[in-house]
Design an enzyme around this catalytic site. Structure first.
Site, PDB file in Angstrom:
ATOM      1  CB  CYS A 328       7.865  25.811  -9.519  1.00 57.04           C
ATOM      2  SG  CYS A 328       8.720  25.639  -7.988  1.00 57.04           S
ATOM      3  NE  ARG A 357       8.758  26.590   1.148  1.00 60.77           N
ATOM      4  CZ  ARG A 357       9.648  27.305   0.472  1.00 60.77           C
ATOM      5  NH1 ARG A 357      10.772  27.667   1.069  1.00 60.77           N
ATOM      6  NH2 ARG A 357       9.420  27.660  -0.762  1.00 60.77           N
ATOM      7  CD  GLN A 375       7.461  30.828  -2.245  1.00 57.45           C
ATOM      8  OE1 GLN A 375       6.819  30.003  -2.887  1.00 57.45           O
ATOM      9  NE2 GLN A 375       8.767  30.789  -2.129  1.00 57.45           N
ATOM     10  CG  ASP A 377       6.725  31.783  -6.836  1.00 52.20           C
ATOM     11  OD1 ASP A 377       7.775  32.181  -7.371  1.00 52.20           O
ATOM     12  OD2 ASP A 377       6.586  30.651  -6.349  1.00 52.20           O
ATOM     13  CG  HIS A 379       7.234  29.864 -11.757  1.00 56.65           C
ATOM     14  ND1 HIS A 379       6.160  29.957 -10.912  1.00 56.65           N
ATOM     15  CD2 HIS A 379       8.248  29.324 -11.045  1.00 56.65           C
ATOM     16  CE1 HIS A 379       6.502  29.466  -9.731  1.00 56.65           C
ATOM     17  NE2 HIS A 379       7.767  29.087  -9.775  1.00 56.65           N
ATOM     18  CE  LYS A 460      20.710  30.699  -4.145  1.00 54.66           C
ATOM     19  NZ  LYS A 460      19.969  30.431  -2.927  1.00 54.66           N
ATOM     20  CG  HIS A 506      11.909  29.042  -9.953  1.00 55.07           C
ATOM     21  ND1 HIS A 506      10.936  28.175  -9.538  1.00 55.07           N
ATOM     22  CD2 HIS A 506      12.758  28.314 -10.709  1.00 55.07           C
ATOM     23  CE1 HIS A 506      11.194  26.975 -10.016  1.00 55.07           C
ATOM     24  NE2 HIS A 506      12.291  27.026 -10.718  1.00 55.07           N
TER      25      HIS A 506
END
Length: 637
Positions: A328, A357, A375, A377, A379, A460, A506
RNA sequence: GCCGACGUAGCUCAAUUGGCAGAGCAACUGAAUCGUAAUCAGUAGGUUGUAGGUUCGAUUCCUAUCGUCGGCACCA
């Protein structure tokens, strides 16, 4: 139906009989906890606290509550056996769970799974003795005296108020709300599964107790079916299949850092390319942000303070950098690279973002929990008015991927504001939660609520996928972010020419490519649908010299239309090569002999079938190609 | 990170009480040329995860360490 009450009286119970009816006929103290239970047409009685509305439900063995009760009984039976075999053991909690039960205990001597047969034998023996399971209500003081030797029970009692219920069966008495069957004889089909360590009260600061997991069913058939399913899960284990099928590996030099092998890479790139095509068509722009960025960025995003322990960091030229654990911040830098008007929104910015991570060593597990993953991902930056419709678009996208492409069912959970740690106003939270919920309801979808489980920065939606062997996996998630637009000072110009904050979402569909592929391997048991299969066609010349030319011609023709074919010209008998093709789970095994070569034909055999079909080379290739493009050309309507 | 179990050939697994580390598959070589789930014969393959220790002798016992597995905690 006549039932015998614990005090020896009998009572006639009919369908529709309520707790109130029972209460009027028997002594009030007993009436509080009487319930009829029908099992295989036979009626048993058991204790059950009277519900507030006074309505009792006649339960059958088809009701999930009943199975949970049996399993709760089984956990007590386990404890009763343990106290007989290992006197001095102290007990934590022992509930029924989805697939069985467990009991946490501080054992007087260490045990291992090798001791299970002995414990199971004892359990069965105790079960057959049909010990009455007797409920009693006692005062807190009496409870403290009764459990004075058990520090765990004492701790639990101290937190309770009012009268305390206990259940006794033989030499074992437990602090317990119930309900239970009237005696131990109903548990004859159980199995202890594994031992594990578990923190007392789930807190890693506390002592670890030994947890014994087991399961129980009403009959042997169900138990056997469950054990068979466990076997099936083991067979489908993506770590085993990933090795056998040559998809990925993990080296001791990099725990949690998967290596993708050629075949796994084909699978992965197929998923990625499809994802990219679908997202472009759905109005997403695609970006790629750097893997490593300076410490200041992570300070701005808050990761440096909240997530530092899980980040890989590096110092270069006396400047600190961190490898991204999330995409992000990078995405927001891209947003800030331009100046937006309300007319430009929504901005849907996708990224197949590779993140690192540092997960705890004990958390690592195959592809399901890794330290380096990608990911899928995106946004989304939109106006408050666009929020609900944007969420709906995302849910549409999820439906498309999960249902239409992979045929996997899911449950949705709405996670709401955490009790204490949250930012923003109550009003914004209420509005945001409502927007998420309304988007679902507007699409005719039901969802469950996970109260207080939202992130501190926003509510979420979590999508939990149900695989073909009954497990659930969280993949998709949509998170509303009320924090980052502020931290990064994101703005756009609204209709009134004012600088205002966009709403930020997200979201991920696959979740992580790694994990999703792990799930797919297990879901399909390694037998991928044609569009995903690393090798789609295995060509087997009957004779390794006469039929080679035509075999390679077929391979070339397949490659020309984008199909992945391999020739197995190894010096082995056809049966052996057929077997290998099946073990590799290749969708189509094609045999090429005189007949096929002379007639420009192919004889194919689909995976898992013994059926043999002979058709022209051209129609075979068309058929397989269609099977692939039927998926890869799919787009959201 | 914590509790427990485990680590032997590329893979799956043996090895009695501490006494010469073995098998199947895969690989390689040769023969067989074969029509739908394993052709036959031979060859090669190991610092038993790593580092120490005990012992005349360690795959086996002990310690440390790395990794894997089952859970727990974690998954902002």
């Amino acid at each position: 139906m006549i039932i015998t009450l614990p005090d020896g009286k009998t009572m006639n119970l009919k369908a529709g009989t309520t707790g109130l009816d029972v209460a009027t006929q028997i002594s009030p103290s007993l009436a509080k906890r009487v319930l009829a239970y029908a099992l295989d047409g036979q009626l048993f009685d058991l204790y059950w606290p009277i519900p507030k509305d006074g309505q009792f439900k006649l339960l059958t063995d088809k009701d999930p509550e009943t199975l949970m009760m049996l399993r709760h009984d089984a956990s007590h039976l386990l404890a009763q056996a343990i106290i007989a075999l290992y006197p001095g053991t102290k007990f934590g909690v022992g509930p029924a769970i989805d697939e069985g039960f467990y009991y946490d205990m501080d054992l007087s001597q260490p045990i291992s799974e090798e001791d299970f047969p002995r414990i199971e034998t004892k359990m069965l023996e105790l079960s057959k003795q049909a010990f009455p399971i007797v409920r009693k209500e006692i005062s807190k003081q009496d409870a403290l005296t009764l459990f004075k030797d058990d520090p765990y029970k004492t701790e639990m009692i101290q937190a309770l108020t009012g009268t305390i219920s206990i259940y006794t069966q033989g030499a074992f008495t437990d602090l317990c709300l119930g309900p239970h069957f009237i005696n131990t004889s109903y548990n004859q089909n159980f199995k202890l599964l594994t031992t594990a360590g578990a923190y007392w009260r789930g807190d890693s600061k506390n002592k670890q107790l030994t947890r014994i997991y087991g399961t129980a069913f009403f009959n042997k058939k169900d138990l056997d079916a469950y054990v068979a399913m466990l076997e099936e899960r083991k067979k489908r284990d993506h770590r085993k299949l990933g090795k056998e099928l040559g998809l990925f590996m993990i080296s001791d030099y990099g725990p949690g850092f998967p290596f993708w092998l050629n075949k796994g890479m084909i699978l992965r790139k197929t998923l990625e390319n499809f994802w990219i095509d679908v997202h472009r068509a759905a109005g997403y722009q695609l970006v790629q942000t750097p893997t490593m960025l300076s410490k200041e960025l992570w300070e701005t995003s808050g990761h440096w303070f909240n997530y530092r322990d899980n980040m890989y960091v590096s110092e270069v030229d006396e400047k600190e950098y961190a490898i991204k654990p999330m995409n992000c911040p990078g995405s927001m830098l891209v947003y800030k690279n331009e100046f937006y008007s309300y007319k430009d929104l929504p901005i849907r910015m996708g990224e197949l973002g590779n993140v690192h991570r540092h997960e705890a060593s004990g958390a690592l597990s195959g592809l399901f929990r890794v330290r380096n993953f990608t990911q899928d991902d995106a946004h989304i930056y939109c106006t408050p008015e666009q929020l609900e419709s944007e969420v709906r678009e995302i849910v549409k996208l999820f439906d498309f991927f999960y249902k239409k492409v992979f045929h996997i069912d899911y449950d949705v959970y709405l996670s709401t504001r955490p009790e204490n740690k949250y930012i923003g106003t109550l009003e914004t939270w209420a509005k945001s939660e409502k927007a998420l919920g309304d988007a679902l309801t507007g699409m005719g979808k039901t969802f469950k609520i996970n109260p207080g489980d939202g992130a501190f920065y926003g509510p979420k939606l979590d999508f939990k996928l149900k695989d073909s062997v009954g497990r659930t996996w969280q993949c998709g998630t949509v998170q509303l972010d009320m924090n980052n637009p502020e931290r990064f000072d994101l703005t756009y110009i609204n209709e009134k020419n004012e600088k205002v904050r966009p709403v930020m979402l997200h979201r991920v569909v696959y979740g992580s490519l790694e994990r999703f592929i792990g799930i797919l391997i297990e879901h399909y048991a390694g037998a991928f649908p044609t569009w995903l299969a690393p090798v789609q066609i295995k060509i087997l010349p009957v004779n390794q010299s006469f039929h080679l030319d035509y075999s390679y011609a077929l391979k070339k023709a397949a490659a020309a239309i984008g199909l992945r074919a391999e020739v197995d010209a190894s010096n082995e008998k056809l049966g052996y090569r057929i077997r290998n093709a099946q073990v590799e789970k290749v969708p189509y095994s094609v045999v090429i002999g005189d007949k096929e070569r002379d007639g420009q034909l192919v004889t194919y055999r689909p995976y898992g079938s013994e059926e043999q079909v002979t058709i022209s080379m051209e129609s075979f290739l068309q058929k397989v190609q269609k099977e692939v493009t039927d998926i890869t050309h799919l787009r959201i309507e």
